[in-house]
Design an enzyme around this catalytic site. Structure first.
Site, PDB file in Angstrom:
ATOM      1  N   GLY A   9       0.831  -1.103  -0.041  1.00  0.00           N
ATOM      2  CA  GLY A   9      -0.109   0.019   0.012  1.00  0.00           C
ATOM      3  C   GLY A   9       0.939   1.050   0.095  1.00  0.00           C
ATOM      4  O   GLY A   9       1.997   1.476  -0.738  1.00  0.00           O
ATOM      5  N   CYS A  10       0.332   2.244   0.661  1.00  0.00           N
ATOM      6  CA  CYS A  10       1.047   3.623   0.726  1.00  0.00           C
ATOM      7  C   CYS A  10       2.693   3.251   1.358  1.00  0.00           C
ATOM      8  O   CYS A  10       2.294   2.948   2.364  1.00  0.00           O
ATOM      9  CB  CYS A  10       0.354   4.545   1.359  1.00  0.00           C
ATOM     10  SG  CYS A  10       1.124   6.246   1.555  1.00  0.00           S
ATOM     11  N   PHE A  11       3.395   3.730   0.520  1.00  0.00           N
ATOM     12  CA  PHE A  11       4.913   3.569   1.153  1.00  0.00           C
ATOM     13  C   PHE A  11       5.014   4.366   2.685  1.00  0.00           C
ATOM     14  O   PHE A  11       5.944   4.125   3.400  1.00  0.00           O
ATOM     15  CB  PHE A  11       6.091   3.819   0.312  1.00  0.00           C
ATOM     16  CG  PHE A  11       6.141   5.190  -0.463  1.00  0.00           C
ATOM     17  CD1 PHE A  11       5.545   6.445  -0.220  1.00  0.00           C
ATOM     18  CD2 PHE A  11       6.387   4.982  -1.893  1.00  0.00           C
ATOM     19  CE1 PHE A  11       5.479   7.484  -1.116  1.00  0.00           C
ATOM     20  CE2 PHE A  11       6.529   6.074  -2.614  1.00  0.00           C
ATOM     21  CZ  PHE A  11       5.955   7.520  -2.268  1.00  0.00           C
ATOM     22  N   TRP A  12       4.327   5.483   2.907  1.00  0.00           N
ATOM     23  CA  TRP A  12       4.394   6.018   3.935  1.00  0.00           C
ATOM     24  C   TRP A  12       4.210   5.189   5.250  1.00  0.00           C
ATOM     25  O   TRP A  12       4.866   5.237   6.355  1.00  0.00           O
ATOM     26  CB  TRP A  12       3.498   7.440   4.188  1.00  0.00           C
ATOM     27  CG  TRP A  12       3.664   8.320   3.153  1.00  0.00           C
ATOM     28  CD1 TRP A  12       4.896   8.680   2.343  1.00  0.00           C
ATOM     29  CD2 TRP A  12       2.696   9.458   2.858  1.00  0.00           C
ATOM     30  NE1 TRP A  12       4.450   9.811   1.557  1.00  0.00           N
ATOM     31  CE2 TRP A  12       3.337   9.969   1.698  1.00  0.00           C
ATOM     32  CE3 TRP A  12       1.324   9.796   3.381  1.00  0.00           C
ATOM     33  CZ2 TRP A  12       2.611  11.415   1.333  1.00  0.00           C
ATOM     34  CZ3 TRP A  12       0.664  10.898   2.674  1.00  0.00           C
ATOM     35  CH2 TRP A  12       1.488  11.698   1.918  1.00  0.00           C
ATOM     36  N   CYS A  13       3.223   4.281   5.044  1.00  0.00           N
ATOM     37  CA  CYS A  13       2.847   3.298   6.279  1.00  0.00           C
ATOM     38  C   CYS A  13       3.917   2.485   6.401  1.00  0.00           C
ATOM     39  O   CYS A  13       4.324   2.310   7.507  1.00  0.00           O
ATOM     40  CB  CYS A  13       1.547   2.731   5.828  1.00  0.00           C
ATOM     41  SG  CYS A  13      -0.012   3.489   5.589  1.00  0.00           S
TER      42      CYS A  13
END
Length: 173
Positions: A9-13
């Site tokens: 998913g989102c790489f920030w997570c």
């Protein structure tokens, strides 16, 4: 040192969680799996480049085995939803493991088989050989650390970090 390239998913997570893992020495957000050389975030967001948002996890295999990194990976995202994590929808958010060796491929297959017994729905995580990897723009690096009160970080990233810290307290820095 060794590396693991993971898309959940989102790489920030994913970046925020793996920065908390003991034995991990660096985590970098990036892109791989597509046909466009040196893609930008704007290009990735169109879903037409073929790239996934990923993290490059650099770790000490004597301190934490690849298998344990994958166990954390499968706990902090939903590997049963194709091209989606929560409200983040598109091929760039697919669940994918990019392997760099036959050993990583074998371990990933074993962990996926084990995780299939844990999840109610089928695992859709892709296994792909690592090709070209591109570092994401600098403003994506350490995003959660730099913007903890931003809405997405507070309501999406922070709960994943909390989940990791509760379930893997012995692995947290």
């Amino acid at each position: 040192m060794a590396t693991a390239i993971l898309g959940g998913g989102c790489f920030w997570c994913t970046e925020a969680v793996f920065k908390q893992v003991s034995g991990v020495t660096a985590v970098e957000s990036g892109y791989t799996g597509g046909e466009v050389a040196n893609p930008t975030y704007e290009q990735i967001c169109t879903g037409t480049t073929g790239h996934a948002e990923v993290v490059k996890v650099t770790y000490d295999p004597d301190a934490i085995p690849y298998r344990e990194l994958l166990e954390i990976f499968f706990t902090i995202h939903d590997p049963t939803t194709p091209n989606r994590q929560g409200n983040d929808v598109g091929t760039q958010y697919r669940s994918v493991i990019y392997y760099e060796s036959p050993e990583q491929l074998d371990t990933a297959r074993q962990v996926i088989a084990e995780m299939a017994l844990v999840w109610d729905a089928p695992i859709v995580t892709e296994l792909s050989p690592l090709a070209a990897y591109y570092t994401a723009e600098s403003y994506h690096q350490n995003y959660f650390e730099n913007h903890p009160l931003q809405g997405y970080c507070a309501f999406v990233v922070a709960p994943k970090v909390d989940k990791f810290q509760k379930l893997f307290s012995g692995r947290a820095k």
